[in-house]
Design an enzyme around this catalytic site. Structure first.
Site, PDB file in Angstrom:
ATOM      1  N   ASP A  11       0.855  -1.182   0.000  1.00  0.00           N
ATOM      2  CA  ASP A  11       0.000   0.000   0.000  1.00  0.00           C
ATOM      3  C   ASP A  11       0.888   1.228   0.000  1.00  0.00           C
ATOM      4  O   ASP A  11       2.064   1.160   0.369  1.00  0.00           O
ATOM      5  CB  ASP A  11      -0.900  -0.021   1.246  1.00  0.00           C
ATOM      6  CG  ASP A  11      -2.090   0.928   1.123  1.00  0.00           C
ATOM      7  OD1 ASP A  11      -2.163   1.688   0.145  1.00  0.00           O
ATOM      8  OD2 ASP A  11      -2.944   0.886   2.025  1.00  0.00           O
ATOM      9  N   LYS A  12       0.311   2.319  -0.414  1.00  0.00           N
ATOM     10  CA  LYS A  12       1.020   3.602  -0.448  1.00  0.00           C
ATOM     11  C   LYS A  12       0.087   4.632   0.161  1.00  0.00           C
ATOM     12  O   LYS A  12      -1.124   4.549  -0.002  1.00  0.00           O
ATOM     13  CB  LYS A  12       1.351   3.906  -1.911  1.00  0.00           C
ATOM     14  CG  LYS A  12       1.783   5.310  -2.233  1.00  0.00           C
ATOM     15  CD  LYS A  12       0.644   6.225  -2.615  1.00  0.00           C
ATOM     16  CE  LYS A  12       1.067   7.673  -2.498  1.00  0.00           C
ATOM     17  NZ  LYS A  12      -0.056   8.616  -2.648  1.00  0.00           N
ATOM     18  N   HIS A  13       0.627   5.601   0.884  1.00  0.00           N
ATOM     19  CA  HIS A  13      -0.246   6.628   1.439  1.00  0.00           C
ATOM     20  C   HIS A  13       0.500   7.955   1.514  1.00  0.00           C
ATOM     21  O   HIS A  13       1.678   7.998   1.841  1.00  0.00           O
ATOM     22  CB  HIS A  13      -0.710   6.229   2.847  1.00  0.00           C
ATOM     23  CG  HIS A  13      -2.004   6.849   3.224  1.00  0.00           C
ATOM     24  ND1 HIS A  13      -3.222   6.285   2.916  1.00  0.00           N
ATOM     25  CD2 HIS A  13      -2.276   8.018   3.856  1.00  0.00           C
ATOM     26  CE1 HIS A  13      -4.188   7.064   3.362  1.00  0.00           C
ATOM     27  NE2 HIS A  13      -3.643   8.127   3.919  1.00  0.00           N
ATOM     28  N   SER A  14      -0.236   9.017   1.221  1.00  0.00           N
ATOM     29  CA  SER A  14       0.350  10.350   1.314  1.00  0.00           C
ATOM     30  C   SER A  14      -0.163  11.026   2.579  1.00  0.00           C
ATOM     31  O   SER A  14      -1.294  10.787   3.003  1.00  0.00           O
ATOM     32  CB  SER A  14      -0.077  11.158   0.083  1.00  0.00           C
ATOM     33  OG  SER A  14       0.061  12.540   0.320  1.00  0.00           O
TER      34      SER A  14
ATOM     35  N   THR B 205      -7.952  11.349  -2.757  1.00  0.00           N
ATOM     36  CA  THR B 205      -8.022  10.451  -3.925  1.00  0.00           C
ATOM     37  C   THR B 205      -9.453   9.992  -4.214  1.00  0.00           C
ATOM     38  O   THR B 205      -9.849   9.862  -5.368  1.00  0.00           O
ATOM     39  CB  THR B 205      -7.117   9.223  -3.671  1.00  0.00           C
ATOM     40  OG1 THR B 205      -5.797   9.710  -3.483  1.00  0.00           O
ATOM     41  CG2 THR B 205      -7.132   8.255  -4.832  1.00  0.00           C
TER      42      THR B 205
ATOM     43  N   ARG C  28     -12.497  15.774  11.866  1.00  0.00           N
ATOM     44  CA  ARG C  28     -11.261  16.588  11.909  1.00  0.00           C
ATOM     45  C   ARG C  28     -11.256  17.602  10.777  1.00  0.00           C
ATOM     46  O   ARG C  28     -10.823  18.739  10.938  1.00  0.00           O
ATOM     47  CB  ARG C  28     -10.028  15.672  11.786  1.00  0.00           C
ATOM     48  CG  ARG C  28      -9.723  14.869  13.031  1.00  0.00           C
ATOM     49  CD  ARG C  28      -8.685  13.790  12.737  1.00  0.00           C
ATOM     50  NE  ARG C  28      -7.426  14.316  12.270  1.00  0.00           N
ATOM     51  CZ  ARG C  28      -6.673  13.749  11.321  1.00  0.00           C
ATOM     52  NH1 ARG C  28      -7.035  12.619  10.746  1.00  0.00           N
ATOM     53  NH2 ARG C  28      -5.541  14.299  10.960  1.00  0.00           N
TER      54      ARG C  28
ATOM     55  N   SER D  84      -4.384   8.018  11.961  1.00  0.00           N
ATOM     56  CA  SER D  84      -5.324   7.978  10.841  1.00  0.00           C
ATOM     57  C   SER D  84      -4.733   7.164   9.690  1.00  0.00           C
ATOM     58  O   SER D  84      -5.376   6.266   9.133  1.00  0.00           O
ATOM     59  CB  SER D  84      -5.631   9.426  10.410  1.00  0.00           C
ATOM     60  OG  SER D  84      -6.110   9.483   9.098  1.00  0.00           O
TER      61      SER D  84
ATOM     62  N   LYS E 102      -5.569   2.651   8.769  1.00  0.00           N
ATOM     63  CA  LYS E 102      -6.110   2.166   7.486  1.00  0.00           C
ATOM     64  C   LYS E 102      -5.180   1.131   6.870  1.00  0.00           C
ATOM     65  O   LYS E 102      -5.620   0.167   6.256  1.00  0.00           O
ATOM     66  CB  LYS E 102      -6.308   3.354   6.533  1.00  0.00           C
ATOM     67  CG  LYS E 102      -7.495   4.229   6.937  1.00  0.00           C
ATOM     68  CD  LYS E 102      -7.644   5.443   6.068  1.00  0.00           C
ATOM     69  CE  LYS E 102      -6.617   6.492   6.341  1.00  0.00           C
ATOM     70  NZ  LYS E 102      -7.025   7.867   6.203  1.00  0.00           N
ATOM     71  N   LYS E 103      -3.886   1.357   7.034  1.00  0.00           N
ATOM     72  CA  LYS E 103      -2.916   0.410   6.462  1.00  0.00           C
ATOM     73  C   LYS E 103      -2.993  -0.939   7.196  1.00  0.00           C
ATOM     74  O   LYS E 103      -2.895  -1.988   6.581  1.00  0.00           O
ATOM     75  CB  LYS E 103      -1.486   0.950   6.558  1.00  0.00           C
ATOM     76  CG  LYS E 103      -1.267   2.358   5.992  1.00  0.00           C
ATOM     77  CD  LYS E 103      -1.574   2.527   4.544  1.00  0.00           C
ATOM     78  CE  LYS E 103      -2.900   3.175   4.299  1.00  0.00           C
ATOM     79  NZ  LYS E 103      -3.255   3.387   2.890  1.00  0.00           N
TER      80      LYS E 103
END
Ligand code: URA
Length: 438
Positions: free
Chosen positions: A80-83, A120, A168, A183, A187-188
């Site tokens: 997975d990838k997250h910003s 996204t 938030r 947060s 999710k990951k």
């Protein structure tokens, strides 16, 4: 336990125990704790912070608020990838198809816009029919069959994180390092991914404006990953100016498609290729990130990453025709030009002001459940380091009405700074945590 006592405890600077945090998240999720009490707790956390133990407890409570997926039946590492959030950040739309096109399964949980940053899910939902509200079962199936699925938090997956995220967004409590870390990592963890690449943005258009704060967040995220037995690499990348030219939901999908077709902005393409290089090296597909970058470039050039995005949109019910002919996307009613007041070199584009302008236009939300628009936003015409002539267009504002245009215009009036001397464009990447062996 009483929510009120715990709010007061945190307000007064004391730590909450894992059991207390579990109680707060559980009862907020069921509705037993109302939004106003949770908003008050969030503000107390914003000012008092959470220590490492509290941050881990919050991450675990959020991750376990719904189903936790298990991909162990797939004999491949699921990634997975997250910003951490940025303006014009369409990296997921380009990077995840590159990774999946290389045969690496990506189980991506994404968010909606947060504060002045885009999300996204909001971008993908500008494609008619696209369904981001998958059941955990359907999400797993698409990952298995297609190597890529992108969904949002639902009642099934991290529902408490979804509720907290939306709260938030509209209560001024986004920019807290522990809340951001919990947060993202919850999710990951719930997605059941084993290797996680984090893109930590820094600069005016990021929640972590300073390099120190960005590296601090990166360290915290990597630590949480380690504590939870996940491989995590965090790349700290620039968000002083928006990424690419487009800021807006459909506008960014269109720009991402251009990158996948080989004619997108240089910075978006380079960042995605470099991040893909790290991901390929992380899962052992290549010996080092440089080799990984070569692979990523090939997958972009030969069209397989573009095809993968189309396959994903199709698998999730979206109309692929919009990706093949982006003229199908609806257009804003008004296109207004922001002009250069003097000649010189563009030395600053304040990404936060551009992001705020975009929210005024309807790209993001100012209150919960606000209707957002796919067609509005800002398209930059110049980037930092470019020379500009007096009167030339610095940006195009895509608006649907005069009132939102006026408010966006006030933000944009101070977003561009023109200097007499040439400046270099900012670095794309400032560093990697932990340092990557190449
Ligand atoms: N991305 C997230 O998922 N959560 C945050 O708090 C910030 C960025």
């Amino acid at each position: 336990m009483q929510a009120l006592d715990l709010i007061i405890k945190k307000r007064d600077g004391q730590s909450l125990s894992p059991e207390e945090i579990q109680f707060l998240i559980h009862d907020y999720n069921t509705g037993a704790i109302p939004d106003y009490q949770m908003a008050s707790l969030l503000m107390a956390i914003y000012f008092q912070g959470l220590n490492a133990k509290e941050t881990n407890a919050l991450t675990t409570a959020l991750a376990n608020s719904g189903e936790v997926l298990d991909f162990s039946s797939l004999d491949k590492t699921v990634v997975d990838k997250h910003s951490s959030g940025g303006v014009g950040d369409k990296v997921t739309l380009v990077l995840t198809p590159i990774i999946a096109a290389a045969g690496i399964p990506v189980a991506k949980i994404s968010g909606r816009g947060l504060g002045f940053t885009g999300g996204t899910i909001d971008k993908l939902e500008s494609i008619p029919g696209f369904n981001a509200r998958l059941s955990p079962q359907r999400f797993k199936e698409i990952v298995q069959d297609n190597n890529l699925a992108i969904m949002m938090q639902t009642e099934g997956l991290t529902p408490a994180e979804g509720k907290l995220y939306a709260l938030r967004d509209v209560t001024g409590t986004v920019e807290n390092i522990s809340l951001i870390a919990a947060s993202i990592m919850s999710k990951k963890l719930a997605a059941g991914t084993q290797a996680i690449l984090l893109d930590i943005k820094t600069g005016r258009g990021a929640f972590m404006e300073s390099l120190d704060d960005a590296f601090n967040l990166a360290e915290i995220l990597v630590r949480i990953g380690k504590d939870m037995d996940r491989r995590v690499v965090a790349v700290v990348s620039d968000m002083s100016q928006p990424l690419g030219f487009a800021v807006g939901n459909a506008l960014e999908v269109i720009e991402a498609v251009k990158v996948l077709q080989g004619h997108g902005p240089w910075d978006v393409e380079r960042l995605c290729v470099q991040l893909a290089g790290y991901m390929f090296a992380m899962v052992g597909k290549v010996r080092n990130p440089e080799e990984g970058q070569e692979q990523a470039e090939k997958l972009l050039k030969n069209g397989s990453a573009y095809q993968k995005l189309k396959d994903t949109v199709k698998a999730q019910g979206g109309e692929v025709a919009y990706l093949e002919n982006t003229d199908l996307f609806p257009k804003a009613r008004i296109i207004h030009k922001v002009k250069a007041k003097t000649a010189g070199y563009l030395c600053e584009i304040d990404a936060k002001r551009v992001g705020r302008a975009a929210v005024w236009l309807g790209v993001g939300r100012m209150y919960k459940d606000q209707q957002i628009r796919p067609e509005v936003g800002v398209i930059l015409n110049r980037k930092i380091g470019d020379s500009v002539v007096k009167g030339e267009t610095l940006a195009f504002v895509h608006a649907n009405d005069e009132a939102s245009l006026k408010n966006a215009g006030k933000e944009l009036a101070n977003a561009f700074n023109i200097c007499g001397e040439k400046v270099e464009s900012p670095h794309l990447i400032y560093g990697v945590v932990p340092p990557f062996p190449s």
